[in-house]
Enzyme design. Structure first.
Site, mmCIF file in Angstrom:
data_model
loop_
_atom_site.group_PDB
_atom_site.id
_atom_site.type_symbol
_atom_site.label_atom_id
_atom_site.label_comp_id
_atom_site.label_asym_id
_atom_site.label_seq_id
_atom_site.Cartn_x
_atom_site.Cartn_y
_atom_site.Cartn_z
ATOM 1 N N GLY A 54 0.833 -1.197 0.000
ATOM 2 C CA GLY A 54 0.000 0.000 0.000
ATOM 3 C C GLY A 54 0.862 1.240 0.000
ATOM 4 O O GLY A 54 1.325 1.691 -1.044
ATOM 5 N N GLN A 131 5.003 -0.027 7.237
ATOM 6 C CA GLN A 131 4.739 -1.451 7.043
ATOM 7 C C GLN A 131 5.623 -2.246 8.018
ATOM 8 O O GLN A 131 5.745 -1.858 9.167
ATOM 9 C CB GLN A 131 4.974 -1.858 5.584
ATOM 10 C CG GLN A 131 3.699 -1.995 4.770
ATOM 11 C CD GLN A 131 2.822 -3.184 5.175
ATOM 12 O OE1 GLN A 131 3.155 -3.982 6.042
ATOM 13 N NE2 GLN A 131 1.672 -3.288 4.542
ATOM 14 N N ASN A 243 -10.556 -8.036 -11.016
ATOM 15 C CA ASN A 243 -10.855 -7.684 -9.630
ATOM 16 C C ASN A 243 -11.388 -8.908 -8.895
ATOM 17 O O ASN A 243 -12.370 -9.521 -9.318
ATOM 18 C CB ASN A 243 -11.881 -6.544 -9.596
ATOM 19 C CG ASN A 243 -12.019 -5.941 -8.213
ATOM 20 O OD1 ASN A 243 -12.211 -6.642 -7.230
ATOM 21 N ND2 ASN A 243 -11.931 -4.617 -8.146
ATOM 22 N N LEU A 275 -8.836 -2.119 -4.689
ATOM 23 C CA LEU A 275 -9.651 -1.477 -5.725
ATOM 24 C C LEU A 275 -11.104 -1.927 -5.624
ATOM 25 O O LEU A 275 -11.397 -3.123 -5.727
ATOM 26 C CB LEU A 275 -9.088 -1.832 -7.105
ATOM 27 C CG LEU A 275 -9.831 -1.251 -8.312
ATOM 28 C CD1 LEU A 275 -9.679 0.265 -8.344
ATOM 29 C CD2 LEU A 275 -9.306 -1.864 -9.610
ATOM 30 N N CYS A 411 15.843 -18.089 4.647
ATOM 31 C CA CYS A 411 15.519 -19.469 4.992
ATOM 32 C C CYS A 411 15.025 -19.505 6.427
ATOM 33 O O CYS A 411 15.547 -18.798 7.288
ATOM 34 C CB CYS A 411 16.682 -20.428 4.763
ATOM 35 S SG CYS A 411 18.041 -20.306 5.915
ATOM 36 N N GLY A 493 1.181 -5.020 7.990
ATOM 37 C CA GLY A 493 0.467 -6.230 7.581
ATOM 38 C C GLY A 493 -1.028 -6.100 7.614
ATOM 39 O O GLY A 493 -1.698 -6.286 6.603
#
Length: 557
Positions: A54, A131, A243, A275, A411, A493
């Site tokens: 975002g 974020q 969408n 959207l 990993c 998140g």
């Protein structure tokens, strides 16, 4: 006040090689990783400082970015830079084993911790959404989540399909920085996948970087390809421009039955990341400026339709799970009372790993030389010789994953092994086997570094889902232990009000002092994850704590 200009027509690329532009590797490393976050191969919208998710940014605005770079180049090894929501606000005298950078992003007093208040602050130039790894300067592109997604799909295959996803297909949406990992993860796990994305540019990027194999022309074409490849037992990923709020209900209507359903659209941020059905992307961005309340409402209404379709699939007995974007919460707020009937991926598939401190351990070669990563891959195999699953992951990663920006690897390893690997990498730098230092970090999505009741800490055994002391303790301990930079964020998140989380990065520069810091930090960091889960009553974590010699006064004392 600073200039709140978030756009600059420039390309940024981290320096390569072993020549310093800062005063030491302890400050060169955060400088290069900040720049790497904005590399056009890495970031989703680097000209606006957006890395992924975002509006997850690396710096608050370009003036702040310039000042961070300038400060890091002059920072001494007994000084610490403080960064407040993407803005460098102070340099203070500390000591050589203290972090060189301490970062706090997007943190709000709980009563005001919502998107509406955050967006007001953002518009005034007073806040930045970090974020998880955008504002903490350790994003490595979609590889950063590929293995976690792969592990999730593999575990789902074990639980639902006798350990094999051959001939099966996954239905999902979202091909951004996080969601872009899904098609490759599904392929590596042996499944086909249909990946819906509303921005053609994102599909193009995933095709270019080999994260997705093909693009279908329309839904009929996509379903025909899925039918063909699953019948042949091939694991091919297919992108479809469209969408999800329109396509998933159509699939339900047609009676199409995927073998697994999830989603990684940016539903956590309805104003910038999802959207609404029937809208063009241009309409969405324009109206976000002129009528944000209407945009949020329309996006959440579409999410409700999307989640209802996911619930319809679940009712048919199809494994369906939330992949951590808070879409269930958004749908519930729009009246879908049973939105949480399908689980999140952590309680469904990942928590046993978290109980042992296993999570997304990652490292990047500051040299820019891919050979340094290949050498560390070999070292991981040498030091962990009996883990065939991990070896297979490393082989697949080398074959299929394109590096984005500075070469990096991820990993999933846990308590005990992280410190062992970190010390080995430090020795490889000391001996000259690696051409320059490496940095070791992780996602904030880890066992002890996040409180997120709709994701990582959903359905905790003792009901402590929303207790956020744990990531605060994690950040404090990593600071005390001497991580090179430490971050404490809110809202990553799942969006504002729904998570708190912390991150750390440590430099392997080949020195004795680095070895001491590495041993502390890479033991303590996953150790807090084992501690957190042991405290919640998980026997796997209690056993791990005892095996690893953790001192937990209420449990092992």
């Amino acid at each position: 006040m600073t200039d709140n200009n978030k756009y600059r027509d420039v390309e940024i690329r981290a320096p390569r090689g072993n020549k310093l532009t800062a005063k030491s590797w302890l400050t060169e490393a955060p400088l290069r990783m900040l720049m790497n976050n904005l590399d056009p191969q890495v970031a989703e919208n680097p000209k606006e400082l957006v890395v992924y998710g975002g509006i997850g940014r690396a710096a608050r605005n370009w003036e702040c970015y310039d000042k961070i770079v300038e400060t890091l180049t002059r920072l001494e090894d007994d000084e610490t830079l403080l960064v407040q929501s993407g803005k460098p606000v102070g340099v203070f005298k500390t000591h050589s084993n203290a972090p060189r950078v301490l970062i706090a992003n997007s943190n709000l007093v709980p009563h005001w911790a919502n998107w509406e208040h955050f967006n007001e602050l953002d518009a005034k130039g007073l806040a930045m959404y970090g974020q998880m790894t955008a504002g903490s300067w350790i994003y490595i592109g979609s590889q950063g989540i590929v293995q976690g997604t792969y592990e999730t799909f593999v575990e789902a295959g074990r639980q639902h399909y006798n350990g094999s996803l051959k001939g099966k297909w996954v239905l999902t949406a979202g091909l951004g920085g996080m969601g872009g990992a899904q098609p490759l993860a599904a392929t590596l796990a042996g499944a086909c996948s249909l990946n819906i994305e509303c921005q053609q540019s994102r599909i193009d990027f995933r095709l270019e970087t080999r994260y997705v194999d093909e693009q279908a022309t329309d839904l009929d074409d996509a379903l025909a390809r899925i039918a063909k490849y699953t019948a042949e037992g091939k694991a091919i990923s297919i992108a479809l421009h469209g969408n999800a709020a329109e396509i998933l209900p159509e699939l339900v209507k047609r009676g199409v039955r995927p073998d697994m359903v999830t989603d990684q659209t940016s539903a956590h941020d309805p104003l910038n990341g999802y959207l609404p059905a029937g809208w063009t992307w241009e309409q969405y961005r324009d109206r976000a400026q002129t009528d944000p309340a209407a945009v949020v409402k329309a996006a959440k209404q579409s999410m409700a339709v999307h989640v209802k379709a996911m619930l319809d699939f679940q009712k048919q007995g199809i494994p369906t799970f939330d992949y951590g974007n808070n879409i269930r919460q958004m749908a519930k707020e729009e009246g879908v009372a049973n939105a949480f009937d399908f689980p999140g991926f952590v309680p469904a598939y990942i928590r046993p790993l978290f109980c042992r401190g296993v999570g997304p351990f990652r490292w990047a070669a500051l040299s820019g030389d891919a050979e340094d990563i290949y050498k560390t891959d070999a070292k991981v195999k040498e030091l962990i010789p009996d883990d065939a699953h991990l070896h297979r992951w490393l082989d697949m990663a080398r074959e299929r994953i394109s590096f984005q920006g500075l070469p990096a690897r991820i990993c999933w390893v846990g308590l005990g092994l992280r410190a062992k690997l970190g010390l080995a990498f430090n020795e490889m730098v000391r001996s000259g086997e690696l051409s320059a230092p490496v940095v070791i970090g992780r996602d904030h999505l880890d066992s002890g570094s996040v409180s997120s009741p709709n994701r990582e800490t959903e359905a905790m055994r003792d009901g402590s889902d929303a207790v956020s002391d744990w990531p605060l303790l994690n950040a404090l301990l990593n600071t005390a232990g001497g991580a090179t930079w430490v971050s404490l964020h809110h809202g990553g998140g799942v969006g504002m009000g729904f998570s708190q989380h912390s991150g750390m990065v440590i430099v392997c520069d080949g020195t004795d002092e680095a070895a001491e810091r590495i041993a502390r930090v890479l033991t303590n960091d996953p150790g807090t994850g084992v501690m957190r889960h042991a405290d919640a009553g998980y026997q796997i974590a209690i056993d791990c704590a005892k095996e690893q010699g953790l001192d937990l006064p209420m449990i092992t004392g």
